[in-house]
Motif scaffolding. Structure first.
Motif, short mmCIF file in Angstrom:
data_model
loop_
_atom_site.label_atom_id
_atom_site.label_comp_id
_atom_site.label_asym_id
_atom_site.label_seq_id
_atom_site.Cartn_x
_atom_site.Cartn_y
_atom_site.Cartn_z
N THR A 176 -30.70 -41.68 -7.84
CA THR A 176 -30.98 -43.57 -7.61
C THR A 176 -30.51 -44.70 -7.10
OG1 THR A 176 -30.79 -42.37 -10.46
CG2 THR A 176 -30.38 -44.48 -10.48
N VAL A 177 -29.78 -44.11 -5.84
CA VAL A 177 -29.27 -44.91 -5.48
C VAL A 177 -30.36 -44.91 -4.23
CG1 VAL A 177 -27.88 -44.94 -3.21
CG2 VAL A 177 -26.44 -44.50 -6.05
N LYS A 178 -30.79 -44.01 -3.81
CA LYS A 178 -32.03 -43.86 -2.42
C LYS A 178 -33.08 -44.84 -3.04
CE LYS A 178 -34.56 -40.94 0.22
NZ LYS A 178 -34.62 -39.51 0.51
N ILE A 179 -33.92 -44.90 -4.59
CA ILE A 179 -34.82 -45.39 -4.61
C ILE A 179 -34.16 -47.29 -4.61
CG2 ILE A 179 -36.21 -45.67 -6.62
CD1 ILE A 179 -35.92 -42.92 -7.47
N LEU A 180 -32.96 -47.28 -5.09
CA LEU A 180 -33.09 -48.72 -5.25
C LEU A 180 -32.48 -49.82 -4.16
CD1 LEU A 180 -30.43 -48.60 -8.39
CD2 LEU A 180 -32.82 -49.03 -8.55
N ILE A 258 -34.20 -46.60 -16.02
CA ILE A 258 -34.04 -46.32 -14.81
C ILE A 258 -35.59 -46.34 -14.92
CG2 ILE A 258 -33.42 -44.02 -14.67
CD1 ILE A 258 -33.20 -46.22 -11.78
N THR A 259 -35.92 -45.56 -15.70
CA THR A 259 -37.73 -45.12 -15.58
C THR A 259 -38.56 -46.98 -15.58
OG1 THR A 259 -37.89 -44.79 -18.27
CG2 THR A 259 -37.53 -42.87 -15.71
N GLU A 260 -38.08 -47.59 -16.48
CA GLU A 260 -37.73 -48.66 -16.90
C GLU A 260 -37.96 -49.71 -15.27
OE1 GLU A 260 -37.28 -50.42 -21.17
OE2 GLU A 260 -35.97 -49.77 -20.55
N TYR A 261 -37.00 -49.72 -14.84
CA TYR A 261 -36.91 -50.45 -13.76
C TYR A 261 -37.59 -50.10 -12.88
CZ TYR A 261 -33.75 -53.31 -11.10
OH TYR A 261 -32.64 -54.72 -9.76
N ILE A 262 -37.31 -47.91 -11.99
CA ILE A 262 -38.69 -48.26 -11.23
C ILE A 262 -39.96 -48.99 -11.79
CG2 ILE A 262 -39.74 -45.99 -10.20
CD1 ILE A 262 -36.68 -44.89 -10.73
N ASP A 263 -40.96 -48.76 -12.55
CA ASP A 263 -41.62 -49.19 -13.17
C ASP A 263 -41.87 -50.57 -12.24
OD1 ASP A 263 -43.91 -48.64 -14.55
OD2 ASP A 263 -43.11 -49.59 -16.18
N LYS A 264 -41.34 -50.92 -12.67
CA LYS A 264 -40.87 -52.41 -13.03
C LYS A 264 -41.42 -52.48 -11.16
CE LYS A 264 -38.33 -56.54 -14.15
NZ LYS A 264 -38.81 -57.46 -13.07
N LEU A 416 -38.34 -37.06 -8.32
CA LEU A 416 -39.65 -36.74 -8.25
C LEU A 416 -40.64 -37.33 -7.29
CD1 LEU A 416 -41.30 -35.36 -10.93
CD2 LEU A 416 -41.10 -34.54 -8.75
N VAL A 417 -39.34 -39.86 -8.13
CA VAL A 417 -39.46 -40.76 -7.16
C VAL A 417 -39.06 -40.60 -5.52
CG1 VAL A 417 -39.53 -42.77 -7.54
CG2 VAL A 417 -39.35 -41.44 -9.51
N GLU A 418 -38.11 -39.42 -5.80
CA GLU A 418 -37.22 -40.08 -4.45
C GLU A 418 -38.43 -39.33 -3.42
OE1 GLU A 418 -34.26 -37.21 -3.92
OE2 GLU A 418 -33.10 -38.31 -2.75
N LYS A 419 -38.71 -37.80 -4.23
CA LYS A 419 -39.96 -37.20 -2.98
C LYS A 419 -40.37 -38.05 -2.65
CE LYS A 419 -38.88 -32.52 -4.88
NZ LYS A 419 -39.17 -31.75 -3.89
N ALA A 420 -41.46 -39.05 -3.32
CA ALA A 420 -42.58 -40.02 -3.10
C ALA A 420 -41.89 -40.53 -1.95
CB ALA A 420 -42.62 -40.04 -4.16
N ILE A 421 -41.16 -40.94 -2.22
CA ILE A 421 -40.64 -42.47 -0.96
C ILE A 421 -40.28 -42.23 0.36
CG2 ILE A 421 -39.86 -43.56 -2.98
CD1 ILE A 421 -36.93 -43.92 -2.57
#
Lengths: 421, 490
Positions: A176-180, A258-264, A416-421
């Protein structure tokens, strides 16, 4: 609201058994037609949503004394709310609320479950719902994250008990930290000052402990001037967004999963998912993000005398319609290579992972049985992995898989999001 | 009366510790208190063993499935059949399905639709047992009542296993009347669990052709599901007519021409209940529909096996309704409304909305018989509801009623109910009085006799003393008087 306030609702139960099944229009065959883990596992009608209302009504009429069986019924329920969704397809009546109030009443009468008592004793001592070794913020050592209690941030990332302390789950916090960070979000954590949201204590029937935790969290949030909280835990999300609001503690705090936030972030162009994650998956809706994540509706009124069960002012029921269903799916669809296939029971009529209501502690066998049912459903889609958005679901699925010979993988969506960034 | 430990242990040895309870906490979920025990057998052998124990210890017993109605005596053994929920066989070639009692109609129909088949759907709702006897919206094409039961496996009140019809002489389920023993008159009184004493453990149910989709494209979230599109070669309409006579004229012609897949002759309050997701809206929509309609009517579903078949049926339907001065209600032509009503009708998923949602209870007078005769009676029964509506004791449905022809014919089901709040003693009393008065009127004016539940001498006289013969049968099959008869169950 107390159990007595739901006397009319409990009296409306027509014992149609709809609460045992997915909404009738969504029944797609013999397989996966049931919705209630408790009655599916224990079979007696008393374990269904309707049966629990019948019991509540009988208790109010003074016709029931506490017995071991009664407490077995009360605590072998994940309070997942699926019964209410199926009932409320047709009926105007509260289902989950009186069931929850009955559990709270048991607790107030000292009829608790020993395993749950132990968990809540730990909560009172450490502020966590799982055994706490070390400090709550240890997982973030070396990450140089902002302390949201001292520094100005746009977003507080509320990590949650399991993700903070469980060695196998801390990877979700780091993802989550990495994504943000990748999206350039000005966020912080509360670190050692973070405490349990109280949501799971509420599910277990410990209303006062929940309120105590809620007040602690909101005091910290108000003092820090935090306007937005993002949780990566569905239970935390529901506690902050729904339960705090129910007890008039939330104020104007914005609560996002977090899913709402990532989606945004993706839709605003702040986060690009470029790397291919080549895996066929299916998505599990966590109860507390889905049907129970629907906003609280404040209402006070009286039944209008007469032929119909209607109120003045009219009552709007929470029927699972407005849960968080699309953002996690949109995020998954944004990941290159992901092939998403839906299970039979999804969204408002999703089958519970089994961990809710403290069942993972009070009856781990039943929690695993419930998870196993979901794993079979996931496997039937041809997916290689089941993706969820709650650490409690992930943990329970992993434990069930470990106890079986399934090769299904389990991911939280942030992995999965982390893998994709 | 609690079982003593030794007797309890005998029952427990059959079903296992997890599947029996005499704890008071279990009982409110079974319409009562003070039962000797609740047991949950898993198969026919367990049912038989339990029934034999009931005989050994002279304990009355009664089965229950999903069960939204029932009356249960104290001190009985309640058989909850929840664990007997398997679809044993779907025989596509011979068009029957063998099921256990706790398979619900929604489950079997969903399996059948994938195979181009359907079963009869009882109006009690798709949440009820497939094996239930009754009528439903699909009766035009799938018949109703006991006509859909083929071979039946029955554990008699003394614990014998009796297999009726073809099953009595072979292991085939295809026929209810032979070459083995038929016993239809006994087995079909109300199956199951009904008033036939004993427990039905399996039945073969007749299947029918289904030309619709393998599953409906239901989208949206509960409680507001809609169809993403109307399936190919399908259509639903509600026609209202200037009089009940005109409505009947169209209904019988539609039947004689075998046009409708479903002719769901419901009143507008039931349509409003299906269309809406809460009580407040239902009352408003009912008012709007009532203003739009010219009189009584019916909801009709057409399905075509091909575009040409569908086009013919549509044209013929429109002609017949026009000839009877019928008008299609525009509100229901809206594809969103049409789609969801079509799906609700075929899948029979709106029954609880139609009955329980408004006040929590309903009392009904259901009849099977000559439609044109019974329609005349039911209009009067509807008028008799109006004073209760005026007093606010029952839900305003405009004196509505419902019914339809069975097998496209003159015989059919007609029913009328009052919906009310059962906690309102005055309402309950008024509804029971209405029910009795209208049943008596039917008897005295020679429309029909009520045949549900206990039949008294006066009624028996009109039915060739059926009650006396029935009692003789019961005394033979249940010599210990253990299979307590407390009316039909749903």
């Amino acid at each position: 609201m107390a159990l007595e306030d739901y006397r009319g609702d409990m009296g409306m139960c027509c014992r149609c058994s709809a609460c045992k099944f997915v909404p009738m229009q969504k029944v797609k065959g013999k397989a996966f037609s049931y919705i209630c883990p408790s009655v599916s596992r224990y079979n007696f009608h008393a374990y269904s949503g309707g049966g629990r209302l019948n019991i509540g009504a009988a208790a109010l009429d003074g016709g029931l004394e506490y017995t071991d069986k009664l407490l077995d019924i009360v605590y072998n329920c994940q309070l997942c709310g699926a019964c209410g969704v199926s009932c409320n397809y047709a009926m105007d009546m509260e289902v989950l609320e009186p069931i929850t109030e009955f559990r709270i009443r048991c607790n107030e009468d000292g009829k608790t479950n020993a395993a749950l008592d132990k968990v809540v004793a730990g909560l009172r001592k450490t502020g966590a719902m799982i055994p706490a070794k070390g400090k709550r913020g240890d997982w973030a050592t070396g990450l140089k994250l902002k302390d949201a209690t001292k520094e100005k941030v746009d977003v507080l990332f509320h990590v949650g008990c399991l993700t903070s302390y469980d060695k196998n789950t801390q990877k979700l916090a780091k993802a989550t930290v990495k994504i943000l960070q990748k999206a350039g979000v000005n966020f912080g954590i509360a670190g050692d000052a973070e405490t349990c949201c109280g949501g799971r204590a509420y599910q277990m029937g410990y209303k006062e402990d929940f309120l105590s935790q809620a007040r602690k969290n909101m005091d910290m949030i108000k003092k820090s001037g935090i306007k937005t909280v993002v949780t990566a835990c569905a239970d935390g999300y529901q506690a902050f967004k729904v339960l705090y609001d129910k007890y008039n503690l939330k104020g104007d705090l914005e609560v996002l999963h977090i899913t709402e936030y990532i989606d945004k972030l993706i839709k605003d162009g702040k986060l690009k998912l470029r790397k291919k994650v080549d895996i066929p998956v299916t998505y599990h809706d966590p109860c507390h993000l889905g049907r129970l994540g629907e906003p609280w509706i404040h209402w006070e009124g009286k039944k209008v005398p007469g032929d119909r069960f209607v109120f003045d002012p009219p009552k709007e029921y929470r029927r699972g319609t407005k849960g968080v269903y699309e953002p996690p799916r949109d995020v998954l669809k944004s990941i290159p290579g992901i092939k998403l296939t839906e299970m039979t029971r999804i969204k408002e009529y999703a089958w519970c992972c089994g961990a809710g209501g403290g069942v993972n502690v009070s009856n781990p066998g039943f929690a695993r049985w419930t998870a196993q049912e979901r794993i079979e459903e996931a496997v039937s889609t041809g997916a290689e992995a089941i993706v969820t958005a709650c650490p409690w679901c992930e943990k329970n699925f992993n434990e069930a898989i470990k106890a079986s010979d399934s090769g299904l993988k389990v991911y939280d969506i942030v992995e999965l999001v982390e893998k994709a960034i | 009366m609690a079982l003593n430990k030794e007797v309890y242990k005998e029952f427990e040895d059959v079903v296992g510790e997890e599947n029996i309870s005499d704890d008071p906490a279990i009982m409110p979920a079974y319409f009562g208190t003070g039962f000797a025990a609740i047991v949950m057998p898993a198969n026919t052998a367990e049912v038989q063993a339990l029934v034999k124990l009931c005989n050994k210890h002279k304990l009355q017993f009664r089965p229950i499935c999903t069960g939204w109605t029932g009356a249960f005596n104290k001190d009985i053994i309640v058989f909850d059949l929840k664990r007997m929920n398997r679809i044993i066989e779907i025989n596509e070639k011979n068009m029957y399905a063998v099921v256990e009692p706790y398979v619900i109609s929604a489950e079997l129909q969903a399996e059948l639709m994938k195979r181009g088949l359907t079963c009869n759907m009882k109006g009690a709702g798709s949440n009820c047992s497939v094996m239930l006897r009754g009528h439903g919206a699909l009766d035009q094409t799938t018949s109703g009542d006991d006509r859909n039961h083929l071979a039946i496996e029955w554990v008699t009140p003394t614990g014998e296993i009796l297999r009726s019809g073809s099953l009595g002489s072979s292991d085939e389920w295809f026929c209810g009347d032979g070459p083995g023993p038929s016993l239809r008159a006994i087995l079909a009184t109300n199956v199951p669990p009904g008033i036939t004493p004993g427990i039905f453990t399996k039945a073969a149910m007749k299947l029918y052709h289904w030309s619709g989709p393998t599953e409906f494209p239901v989208v949206g979230h509960s409680p507001k599901y809609t169809l993403s599109e109307i399936p190919e070669n399908m259509m639903a309409r509600y026609y209202s007519f200037p009089s009940v006579e005109k409505m009947w004229e169209a209904e019988i012609r539609i039947g004689e021409n075998e046009l409708a897949f479903a002719l769901y002759g419901v009143c507008l309050s039931m349509i409003a209940a299906n269309m809406t997701t809460r009580n407040e809206d239902e009352a408003k929509v009912f008012k709007q529909l009532s203003d739009e309609a010219q009189g009584p009517g019916f909801f009709v579903v057409l399905t075509g096996d091909s575009a040409a078949d569908f086009a013919y049926k549509k044209k013929a339907l429109e002609k017949i309704c026009k000839d009877a001065d019928g008008e299609s209600m525009k509100t229901l032509e809206d594809p969103e409304v049409e789609g969801i009503l079509l799906c609700q009708c075929v899948r029979t998923s709106g029954s609880i909305r139609e009955t329980f949602r408004a006040g929590g209870a309903f009392n009904s007078i259901p009849i099977m018989g000559q439609r044109d005769v019974n329609i005349k009676w039911v209009v009067g029964a509807g008028e008799a509801k109006k004073p209760l509506i005026k007093k606010g004791l029952i839900v305003d449905d405009g004196g509505g009623f419902f019914g339809w022809g069975v097998e496209h014919g003159h015989l059919g089901k007609t029913e009328i109910f009052c919906r009310f709040d059962p906690r309102n003693a005055e309402a309950k009393e008024a509804v029971e009085k209405w029910q009795k008065e209208q049943s008596d009127r039917a008897f005295n004016e020679n429309y029909f006799v009520m045949s549900m539940g206990e039949i008294d001498e006066k009624t028996g006289e009109r039915m060739c003393h059926y009650n006396e013969w029935w009692n003789k049968v019961v005394n033979i099959v249940d010599p210990n008087n253990l299979a307590s008869n407390t009316g039909p169950l749903v």
